[in-house]
Design a protein around this motif. Structure first.
Motif, PDB file in Angstrom:
ATOM      1  N   LEU A  27       0.839  -1.196   0.000  1.00 10.22           N
ATOM      2  CA  LEU A  27       0.000   0.000   0.000  1.00 10.22           C
ATOM      3  C   LEU A  27       0.875   1.247   0.000  1.00 10.22           C
ATOM      4  N   THR A  28       0.413   2.280  -0.667  1.00  9.38           N
ATOM      5  CA  THR A  28       1.105   3.567  -0.612  1.00  9.38           C
ATOM      6  C   THR A  28       0.817   4.214   0.746  1.00  9.38           C
ATOM      7  N   GLU A  59      -0.531   7.049   1.292  1.00  7.95           N
ATOM      8  CA  GLU A  59      -1.868   7.640   1.230  1.00  7.95           C
ATOM      9  C   GLU A  59      -2.947   6.571   1.437  1.00  7.95           C
ATOM     10  N   GLU A  60      -2.791   5.423   0.787  1.00  6.31           N
ATOM     11  CA  GLU A  60      -3.749   4.329   0.955  1.00  6.31           C
ATOM     12  C   GLU A  60      -3.735   3.819   2.392  1.00  6.31           C
ATOM     13  N   ASP A 120      -5.631   6.216   4.543  1.00  6.33           N
ATOM     14  CA  ASP A 120      -7.066   6.084   4.257  1.00  6.33           C
ATOM     15  C   ASP A 120      -7.659   4.853   4.938  1.00  6.33           C
ATOM     16  N   CYS A 121      -6.900   3.752   4.956  1.00  7.58           N
ATOM     17  CA  CYS A 121      -7.403   2.499   5.517  1.00  7.58           C
ATOM     18  C   CYS A 121      -7.281   2.411   7.036  1.00  7.58           C
ATOM     19  N   GLU A 142      -3.992  -7.049  -6.243  1.00  8.59           N
ATOM     20  CA  GLU A 142      -5.020  -6.502  -7.119  1.00  8.59           C
ATOM     21  C   GLU A 142      -5.333  -7.520  -8.208  1.00  8.59           C
TER      22      GLU A 142
END
Length: 83
Positions: A26-27, A29-30, A33-34, A47
């Motif tokens: 995950l980045t 930012e991700e 967010d999570c 993915e």
């Protein structure tokens, strides 16, 4: 149907037949967010070609990223990384 049987059925329906498009961590930012700003364990996200994805968490409440166990002797665990 037991809870385990129910989740087994739902999980099979979601995963069986999918094709992996890519695997990456995950980045930042991700991750935020999570899990929010206080997390530091970055999990691998898998993915699929249909646009869906999965990644491991440390518990059902989504408190942090988690590692993945594998059947590969050379790589028995896919670890979390750090920010």
């Amino acid at each position: 149907m037991s809870i385990k049987e129910n989740w087994n059925t739902r999980t099979k329906k979601f995963l069986v037949g999918k094709t992996v498009k890519t695997a990456r961590y995950l980045t930042k930012e991700e991750l935020i967010d999570c899990f929010g700003d206080d997390t530091y364990k970055v999990p691998l996200v898998i993915e699929f070609t249909d646009g869906s994805w999965i990644f491991p968490m440390s518990d059902d409440e989504g408190n942090n990223g988690g590692a993945l166990a594998t059947s590969d002797e050379a790589m028995p665990t896919i670890p979390v990384t750090r920010i």
